[in-house]
Motif scaffolding. Structure first.
Motif, PDB file in Angstrom:
ATOM      1  N   UNK A  23       0.640  -1.245  -0.018  1.00 22.70           N
ATOM      2  CA  UNK A  23      -0.046   0.035  -0.032  1.00 22.70           C
ATOM      3  C   UNK A  23       0.887   1.171  -0.075  1.00 22.70           C
ATOM      4  N   UNK A  24       0.472   2.345  -0.871  1.00 20.69           N
ATOM      5  CA  UNK A  24       0.803   3.501  -0.741  1.00 20.69           C
ATOM      6  C   UNK A  24      -0.328   4.381  -1.488  1.00 20.69           C
ATOM      7  N   UNK A  25      -0.807   5.195  -1.071  1.00 27.93           N
ATOM      8  CA  UNK A  25      -2.033   5.797  -1.677  1.00 27.93           C
ATOM      9  C   UNK A  25      -1.811   7.040  -2.254  1.00 27.93           C
ATOM     10  N   UNK A  26      -2.449   7.458  -3.192  1.00 28.17           N
ATOM     11  CA  UNK A  26      -2.229   8.874  -3.892  1.00 28.17           C
ATOM     12  C   UNK A  26      -3.370   8.883  -4.841  1.00 28.17           C
ATOM     13  N   UNK A  27      -3.892   9.941  -4.847  1.00 30.39           N
ATOM     14  CA  UNK A  27      -4.894  10.497  -5.653  1.00 30.39           C
ATOM     15  C   UNK A  27      -4.438  10.906  -6.971  1.00 30.39           C
ATOM     16  N   UNK A  28      -5.011  10.023  -8.070  1.00 33.54           N
ATOM     17  CA  UNK A  28      -4.660  10.309  -9.332  1.00 33.54           C
ATOM     18  C   UNK A  28      -5.452  11.541 -10.232  1.00 33.54           C
ATOM     19  N   UNK A  29      -6.864  11.535  -9.792  1.00 31.86           N
ATOM     20  CA  UNK A  29      -7.520  12.429 -10.535  1.00 31.86           C
ATOM     21  C   UNK A  29      -7.948  13.468  -9.332  1.00 31.86           C
ATOM     22  N   UNK A  30      -7.957  13.098  -8.145  1.00 33.78           N
ATOM     23  CA  UNK A  30      -8.494  13.632  -7.061  1.00 33.78           C
ATOM     24  C   UNK A  30      -7.679  13.528  -5.714  1.00 33.78           C
ATOM     25  N   UNK A  31      -7.473  14.319  -4.840  1.00 36.37           N
ATOM     26  CA  UNK A  31      -6.829  14.283  -3.686  1.00 36.37           C
ATOM     27  C   UNK A  31      -7.521  13.957  -2.526  1.00 36.37           C
ATOM     28  N   UNK A  32      -8.562  13.790  -2.426  1.00 32.34           N
ATOM     29  CA  UNK A  32      -9.391  13.438  -1.373  1.00 32.34           C
ATOM     30  C   UNK A  32      -9.905  12.144  -1.429  1.00 32.34           C
ATOM     31  N   UNK A  33     -10.245  11.488  -0.358  1.00 27.70           N
ATOM     32  CA  UNK A  33     -10.912  10.003  -0.399  1.00 27.70           C
ATOM     33  C   UNK A  33     -12.381  10.076  -0.419  1.00 27.70           C
ATOM     34  N   UNK A  34     -13.150  11.146  -0.109  1.00 30.36           N
ATOM     35  CA  UNK A  34     -14.571  10.949  -0.068  1.00 30.36           C
ATOM     36  C   UNK A  34     -15.036  10.670  -1.598  1.00 30.36           C
ATOM     37  N   UNK A  35     -15.931   9.813  -1.858  1.00 30.18           N
ATOM     38  CA  UNK A  35     -16.472   9.677  -3.259  1.00 30.18           C
ATOM     39  C   UNK A  35     -16.960  10.891  -3.814  1.00 30.18           C
ATOM     40  N   UNK A  36     -16.832  11.290  -5.069  1.00 29.83           N
ATOM     41  CA  UNK A  36     -17.218  12.719  -5.641  1.00 29.83           C
ATOM     42  C   UNK A  36     -18.811  12.210  -6.156  1.00 29.83           C
ATOM     43  N   UNK A  37     -19.961  12.736  -5.502  1.00 32.04           N
ATOM     44  CA  UNK A  37     -21.212  12.555  -5.921  1.00 32.04           C
ATOM     45  C   UNK A  37     -21.343  12.767  -7.592  1.00 32.04           C
ATOM     46  N   UNK A  38     -22.045  11.636  -8.117  1.00 35.58           N
ATOM     47  CA  UNK A  38     -22.369  12.133  -9.457  1.00 35.58           C
ATOM     48  C   UNK A  38     -21.286  11.780 -10.687  1.00 35.58           C
ATOM     49  N   UNK A  39     -20.268  11.046 -10.264  1.00 31.56           N
ATOM     50  CA  UNK A  39     -19.309  11.020 -10.986  1.00 31.56           C
ATOM     51  C   UNK A  39     -18.121  10.131 -10.783  1.00 31.56           C
ATOM     52  N   UNK A  40     -17.562   9.394 -11.575  1.00 32.46           N
ATOM     53  CA  UNK A  40     -16.675   8.279 -11.457  1.00 32.46           C
ATOM     54  C   UNK A  40     -15.644   9.046 -10.740  1.00 32.46           C
ATOM     55  N   UNK A  41     -14.687   8.349  -9.800  1.00 28.19           N
ATOM     56  CA  UNK A  41     -13.545   9.093  -9.082  1.00 28.19           C
ATOM     57  C   UNK A  41     -12.565   8.086  -9.092  1.00 28.19           C
ATOM     58  N   UNK A  42     -11.170   8.305  -9.467  1.00 23.38           N
ATOM     59  CA  UNK A  42     -10.144   7.629  -9.645  1.00 23.38           C
ATOM     60  C   UNK A  42      -9.156   7.858  -8.288  1.00 23.38           C
ATOM     61  N   UNK A  43      -8.761   6.799  -7.519  1.00 21.58           N
ATOM     62  CA  UNK A  43      -7.569   6.946  -6.455  1.00 21.58           C
ATOM     63  C   UNK A  43      -6.592   6.138  -6.721  1.00 21.58           C
ATOM     64  N   UNK A  44      -5.251   6.380  -6.596  1.00 24.31           N
ATOM     65  CA  UNK A  44      -4.266   5.736  -6.726  1.00 24.31           C
ATOM     66  C   UNK A  44      -3.520   5.469  -5.438  1.00 24.31           C
ATOM     67  N   UNK A  45      -3.487   4.118  -5.038  1.00 24.75           N
ATOM     68  CA  UNK A  45      -2.850   3.875  -3.631  1.00 24.75           C
ATOM     69  C   UNK A  45      -1.678   2.876  -3.826  1.00 24.75           C
TER      70      UNK A  45
END
Length: 168
Positions: A23-45
């Motif tokens: 594990x190592x986490x980082x946001x690819x298209x977003x820096x937060x972890x809360x899911x964005x409402x109404x759209x896909x969200x990508x997080x890189x860990x």
């Protein structure tokens, strides 16, 4: 005795395998972890394997259906900051054609948890563990009702990059 792959399982061995192994986490298209409402969200860990134990059906023998792997990894963002952990189990379901495991993994992240499950194929082939895709089956907190998938790639010894694609 069956060789233990130091680099991971999936959803593993995780998310590997699990799910899996580092594990190592980082946001690819977003820096937060809360899911964005109404759209896909990508997080890189990025995950680093912290602990892994194998429970073979035939101790000292060849791999067998029913072998289990239990693992835990620490998660970090792309800047190397700790952001959580992942833990899970994988059970061998096939030993021919490179092997296969079914894995159940939990990701503990800021604001909630993600649950993931799926198959990892080629786990008995020597070398780095194979890439895999597993399904996000649910979550808690900010990940309540989460769906999507996680793609895992081995990027070093005991280190995996997880691309979390949340469908919203």
């Amino acid at each position: 005795m069956r060789p233990i792959r130091a680099a991971c399982l999936g959803t593993a061995t995780a998310l590997a395998t699990l799910l899996a192994c580092a594990p190592v986490a980082a946001a690819a298209t977003d820096t937060g972890f809360a899911p964005a409402m109404g759209r896909d969200r990508v997080i890189t860990l990025i995950g680093r394997l912290a602990e892994q134990t194998r429970f073979p059906v035939n101790p000292g023998g060849s791999p067998a259906q029913g072998d289990r792997t239990v693992f835990r990894s620490d998660l970090f963002d792309l800047n190397g900051n700790p952001v959580g952990n992942t833990a899970g189990t994988c059970t061998t379901t096939r030993v021919d054609n490179g092997g296969a495991e079914v894995c159940n993994v939990n990701y503990n992240l800021p604001g909630g948890q993600l649950t993931v499950q799926g198959m990892v194929f080629g786990n008995l082939i020597p070398g780095p563990p194979p890439s895999f895709d597993n399904a996000i089956t649910g979550g808690t907190g900010v990940f309540d009702r989460a769906r999507g998938q996680i793609h895992a790639d081995t990027i070093g010894m005991g280190v995996r990059r997880f691309t979390v694609d949340l469908d919203r």
